[in-house]
Design a protein around this motif. Structure first.
Motif, PDB file in Angstrom:
ATOM      1  N   GLU A 179      36.373 -52.230  -4.993  1.00  0.00           N
ATOM      2  CA  GLU A 179      35.909 -53.885  -4.720  1.00  0.00           C
ATOM      3  C   GLU A 179      36.377 -54.576  -5.762  1.00  0.00           C
ATOM      4  O   GLU A 179      36.666 -55.796  -5.829  1.00  0.00           O
ATOM      5  N   LEU A 180      36.016 -54.488  -7.167  1.00  0.00           N
ATOM      6  CA  LEU A 180      36.011 -55.619  -8.157  1.00  0.00           C
ATOM      7  C   LEU A 180      37.342 -55.835  -8.382  1.00  0.00           C
ATOM      8  O   LEU A 180      37.821 -57.095  -8.911  1.00  0.00           O
ATOM      9  N   THR A 181      38.575 -54.978  -8.052  1.00  0.00           N
ATOM     10  CA  THR A 181      39.575 -54.997  -8.670  1.00  0.00           C
ATOM     11  C   THR A 181      40.689 -55.275  -7.178  1.00  0.00           C
ATOM     12  O   THR A 181      42.039 -55.577  -7.643  1.00  0.00           O
ATOM     13  N   GLY A 182      40.158 -55.331  -6.164  1.00  0.00           N
ATOM     14  CA  GLY A 182      41.097 -55.571  -4.901  1.00  0.00           C
ATOM     15  C   GLY A 182      41.770 -54.650  -4.404  1.00  0.00           C
ATOM     16  O   GLY A 182      42.970 -54.741  -3.974  1.00  0.00           O
ATOM     17  N   ARG A 183      41.666 -53.501  -4.886  1.00  0.00           N
ATOM     18  CA  ARG A 183      42.480 -52.171  -4.340  1.00  0.00           C
ATOM     19  C   ARG A 183      41.937 -51.610  -3.046  1.00  0.00           C
ATOM     20  O   ARG A 183      40.949 -51.618  -2.795  1.00  0.00           O
ATOM     21  N   LYS A 184      42.955 -51.098  -2.388  1.00  0.00           N
ATOM     22  CA  LYS A 184      42.488 -50.358  -1.255  1.00  0.00           C
ATOM     23  C   LYS A 184      42.695 -48.737  -1.628  1.00  0.00           C
ATOM     24  O   LYS A 184      43.663 -48.245  -2.225  1.00  0.00           O
ATOM     25  N   LEU A 185      41.670 -48.023  -1.258  1.00  0.00           N
ATOM     26  CA  LEU A 185      41.549 -46.367  -1.714  1.00  0.00           C
ATOM     27  C   LEU A 185      42.939 -45.741  -1.244  1.00  0.00           C
ATOM     28  O   LEU A 185      43.371 -45.102  -2.058  1.00  0.00           O
ATOM     29  N   GLU A 186      43.329 -46.100  -0.008  1.00  0.00           N
ATOM     30  CA  GLU A 186      44.599 -45.369   0.527  1.00  0.00           C
ATOM     31  C   GLU A 186      45.667 -45.550  -0.211  1.00  0.00           C
ATOM     32  O   GLU A 186      46.771 -44.854  -0.175  1.00  0.00           O
ATOM     33  N   ASP A 187      45.674 -46.684  -1.032  1.00  0.00           N
ATOM     34  CA  ASP A 187      46.919 -46.972  -2.028  1.00  0.00           C
ATOM     35  C   ASP A 187      46.870 -46.500  -3.289  1.00  0.00           C
ATOM     36  O   ASP A 187      47.716 -46.566  -4.099  1.00  0.00           O
ATOM     37  N   MET A 188      45.546 -46.034  -3.685  1.00  0.00           N
ATOM     38  CA  MET A 188      45.336 -45.581  -4.972  1.00  0.00           C
ATOM     39  C   MET A 188      46.192 -44.176  -5.518  1.00  0.00           C
ATOM     40  O   MET A 188      46.079 -43.292  -4.878  1.00  0.00           O
ATOM     41  N   LYS A 189      46.566 -44.556  -6.711  1.00  0.00           N
ATOM     42  CA  LYS A 189      47.157 -43.333  -7.333  1.00  0.00           C
ATOM     43  C   LYS A 189      46.308 -42.582  -8.235  1.00  0.00           C
ATOM     44  O   LYS A 189      45.611 -43.545  -9.299  1.00  0.00           O
ATOM     45  N   VAL A 190      45.597 -41.395  -8.153  1.00  0.00           N
ATOM     46  CA  VAL A 190      44.780 -40.841  -9.020  1.00  0.00           C
ATOM     47  C   VAL A 190      45.069 -39.715  -9.746  1.00  0.00           C
ATOM     48  O   VAL A 190      45.801 -38.783  -9.388  1.00  0.00           O
ATOM     49  N   VAL A 191      44.664 -39.778 -11.217  1.00  0.00           N
ATOM     50  CA  VAL A 191      45.144 -38.579 -12.005  1.00  0.00           C
ATOM     51  C   VAL A 191      43.903 -37.959 -12.452  1.00  0.00           C
ATOM     52  O   VAL A 191      42.847 -38.627 -12.813  1.00  0.00           O
ATOM     53  N   VAL A 192      43.768 -36.654 -12.269  1.00  0.00           N
ATOM     54  CA  VAL A 192      42.646 -36.051 -12.598  1.00  0.00           C
ATOM     55  C   VAL A 192      42.986 -34.848 -13.791  1.00  0.00           C
ATOM     56  O   VAL A 192      43.807 -34.041 -13.557  1.00  0.00           O
ATOM     57  N   VAL A 193      42.320 -34.789 -14.695  1.00  0.00           N
ATOM     58  CA  VAL A 193      42.326 -33.804 -15.856  1.00  0.00           C
ATOM     59  C   VAL A 193      41.326 -32.905 -15.828  1.00  0.00           C
ATOM     60  O   VAL A 193      40.004 -33.491 -16.131  1.00  0.00           O
ATOM     61  N   GLY A 194      41.199 -31.811 -15.235  1.00  0.00           N
ATOM     62  CA  GLY A 194      40.133 -30.958 -15.272  1.00  0.00           C
ATOM     63  C   GLY A 194      40.005 -30.291 -13.814  1.00  0.00           C
ATOM     64  O   GLY A 194      39.804 -30.974 -12.948  1.00  0.00           O
ATOM     65  N   SER A 246      54.804 -34.340 -16.628  1.00  0.00           N
ATOM     66  CA  SER A 246      53.761 -34.392 -17.663  1.00  0.00           C
ATOM     67  C   SER A 246      52.620 -35.376 -17.311  1.00  0.00           C
ATOM     68  O   SER A 246      52.829 -36.204 -16.301  1.00  0.00           O
ATOM     69  N   LEU A 247      51.510 -35.441 -18.090  1.00  0.00           N
ATOM     70  CA  LEU A 247      50.501 -36.018 -17.982  1.00  0.00           C
ATOM     71  C   LEU A 247      50.802 -37.537 -18.357  1.00  0.00           C
ATOM     72  O   LEU A 247      50.473 -38.470 -17.368  1.00  0.00           O
ATOM     73  N   GLU A 248      51.714 -37.850 -18.996  1.00  0.00           N
ATOM     74  CA  GLU A 248      52.140 -39.099 -19.476  1.00  0.00           C
ATOM     75  C   GLU A 248      52.951 -39.800 -18.224  1.00  0.00           C
ATOM     76  O   GLU A 248      52.762 -40.839 -17.934  1.00  0.00           O
ATOM     77  N   GLU A 249      53.764 -39.015 -17.645  1.00  0.00           N
ATOM     78  CA  GLU A 249      54.493 -39.195 -16.465  1.00  0.00           C
ATOM     79  C   GLU A 249      53.764 -39.489 -15.391  1.00  0.00           C
ATOM     80  O   GLU A 249      53.835 -40.809 -14.655  1.00  0.00           O
ATOM     81  N   ALA A 250      52.589 -38.785 -15.289  1.00  0.00           N
ATOM     82  CA  ALA A 250      51.672 -38.828 -13.921  1.00  0.00           C
ATOM     83  C   ALA A 250      50.949 -40.411 -14.071  1.00  0.00           C
ATOM     84  O   ALA A 250      50.692 -40.837 -13.321  1.00  0.00           O
ATOM     85  N   LEU A 251      50.611 -40.660 -15.442  1.00  0.00           N
ATOM     86  CA  LEU A 251      49.863 -41.809 -15.667  1.00  0.00           C
ATOM     87  C   LEU A 251      50.537 -43.045 -15.390  1.00  0.00           C
ATOM     88  O   LEU A 251      49.665 -44.116 -15.261  1.00  0.00           O
ATOM     89  N   THR A 252      51.866 -42.905 -15.533  1.00  0.00           N
ATOM     90  CA  THR A 252      52.586 -44.039 -15.209  1.00  0.00           C
ATOM     91  C   THR A 252      52.439 -44.762 -13.755  1.00  0.00           C
ATOM     92  O   THR A 252      52.533 -44.028 -12.640  1.00  0.00           O
ATOM     93  N   GLY A 253      51.892 -45.910 -13.732  1.00  0.00           N
ATOM     94  CA  GLY A 253      51.374 -46.616 -12.349  1.00  0.00           C
ATOM     95  C   GLY A 253      50.144 -46.096 -11.658  1.00  0.00           C
ATOM     96  O   GLY A 253      49.740 -46.416 -10.565  1.00  0.00           O
ATOM     97  N   ALA A 254      49.148 -45.200 -12.365  1.00  0.00           N
ATOM     98  CA  ALA A 254      48.169 -44.863 -11.790  1.00  0.00           C
ATOM     99  C   ALA A 254      47.024 -45.834 -11.858  1.00  0.00           C
ATOM    100  O   ALA A 254      47.071 -46.644 -12.875  1.00  0.00           O
ATOM    101  N   ASP A 255      46.347 -45.673 -10.895  1.00  0.00           N
ATOM    102  CA  ASP A 255      45.251 -46.649 -10.738  1.00  0.00           C
ATOM    103  C   ASP A 255      43.456 -46.145 -11.357  1.00  0.00           C
ATOM    104  O   ASP A 255      42.817 -46.878 -11.801  1.00  0.00           O
ATOM    105  N   VAL A 256      43.742 -44.952 -11.189  1.00  0.00           N
ATOM    106  CA  VAL A 256      42.278 -44.140 -11.440  1.00  0.00           C
ATOM    107  C   VAL A 256      42.735 -42.962 -12.531  1.00  0.00           C
ATOM    108  O   VAL A 256      43.722 -42.110 -12.301  1.00  0.00           O
ATOM    109  N   PHE A 257      42.019 -43.038 -13.745  1.00  0.00           N
ATOM    110  CA  PHE A 257      42.181 -41.645 -14.477  1.00  0.00           C
ATOM    111  C   PHE A 257      40.833 -41.140 -14.571  1.00  0.00           C
ATOM    112  O   PHE A 257      39.743 -41.486 -14.770  1.00  0.00           O
ATOM    113  N   LEU A 258      40.508 -39.866 -14.203  1.00  0.00           N
ATOM    114  CA  LEU A 258      39.434 -39.123 -14.111  1.00  0.00           C
ATOM    115  C   LEU A 258      39.731 -37.856 -15.004  1.00  0.00           C
ATOM    116  O   LEU A 258      40.292 -36.932 -14.849  1.00  0.00           O
ATOM    117  N   GLY A 259      38.471 -37.918 -16.291  1.00  0.00           N
ATOM    118  CA  GLY A 259      38.618 -36.687 -17.217  1.00  0.00           C
ATOM    119  C   GLY A 259      37.282 -36.305 -17.285  1.00  0.00           C
ATOM    120  O   GLY A 259      36.611 -36.686 -17.353  1.00  0.00           O
TER     121      GLY A 259
END
Length: 259
Positions: A179-194, A246-259
């Motif tokens: 909501e604060l950043t004006g993003r839509k959840l269906e468009d988000m790229k999420v990277v999860v470590v763990g 790689s993790l670095e490649e996955a983080l390119t353009g990511a909206d969310v990082f969950l660690g």
């Protein structure tokens, strides 16, 4: 108290009496009559009422406000498989949180049981004692089966904090951030470590909120979860990407990082 939090923590847990919790009566126990009502012969009357109608235990005992916090110590916080004895300070701590923030009573139960089937059967025997079960710090993937089976086979609520508690609070944060950043959840790229109980449950919850499964890049200790791997349990495989990166490649353009 010293400036060293490690020494302070040891002192906090050991003085003036060991541990963080104690059991206290909630009814007067000062006179002979009080004790007659609390125990024999007065206690027989609520026993007989509950025998006639088991639901009356919620009226005549503390069961409805008593939660069992249960662990086998196989995945404790960031400490890993340290065993049930070493897990007890954490379980006592969870009991403190329940009491301080919700006035719910807790018995912490540490079980020296690693086999999932035996763990399930052991916890099921506790149903007459508790109003609910809070599973805690049981390693993945066993925790998924244990929680699912107990929810199916027990008549009281069963909650796995590592899964559901983490998913609920991080999901709320995700909704706020969107909501604060004006993003839509269906468009988000999420990277999860763990890819343990918390990571998998959070990712599954994000999907129910609207995040697309193909937009979730999940990493475990061996790298990205992808279809080329043959070492994946079904709970991890559901998040497989078609190609490795790689993790670095996955983080390119990511909206969310969950660690």
């Amino acid at each position: 108290m010293s400036s060293d939090i490690r020494l302070d923590a040891l002192q906090y847990h050991s003085q003036p009496r060991p541990g963080k919790v104690e059991t206290l009566p909630c009814k007067p126990c000062f006179s002979q009559r009080d004790l007659t009502l609390a125990y024999s012969p007065g206690v027989a009357e609520p026993c007989l009422r509950i025998k006639e109608d088991p639901s009356q235990s919620a009226l005549y005992t503390g069961r409805s406000n008593l939660v069992g916090v249960v662990t086998n110590g196989t995945a404790v916080l960031g400490l890993g498989n340290i065993g049930p004895d070493a897990a007890k300070p954490v379980m006592e701590g969870k009991g403190v949180l329940f009491k301080v923030f919700a006035d719910i009573d807790v018995f912490d139960i540490e079980l020296n049981v690693k086999e999932p089937e035996k763990l399930i059967e052991t916890i099921k025997t506790m149903e007459p004692t508790f109003g609910a079960i809070n599973l805690e710090d049981i390693k993945a993937p066993e925790c998924f089966m244990v929680e699912e089976r107990l929810r199916e086979e027990m008549g009281i609520p069963v909650f796995h904090d590592d899964q559901h508690g983490t998913a609920v609070i991080s999901g709320a944060a995700l909704l706020n951030a969107a909501e604060l950043t004006g993003r839509k959840l269906e468009d988000m790229k999420v990277v999860v470590v763990g890819a343990g109980a918390a990571g998998i449950s959070c990712a599954k919850f994000y999907m129910t909120l609207g995040v697309r499964r193909e937009h979730i890049y999940m990493f475990d200790s061996k790298g990205l979860i992808h279809t080329g791997r043959i070492d994946l349990h079904a709970t991890k495989a559901q998040f497989s990407q078609s190609e490795d990166c790689s993790l670095e490649e996955a983080l390119t353009g990511a909206d969310v990082f969950l660690g």
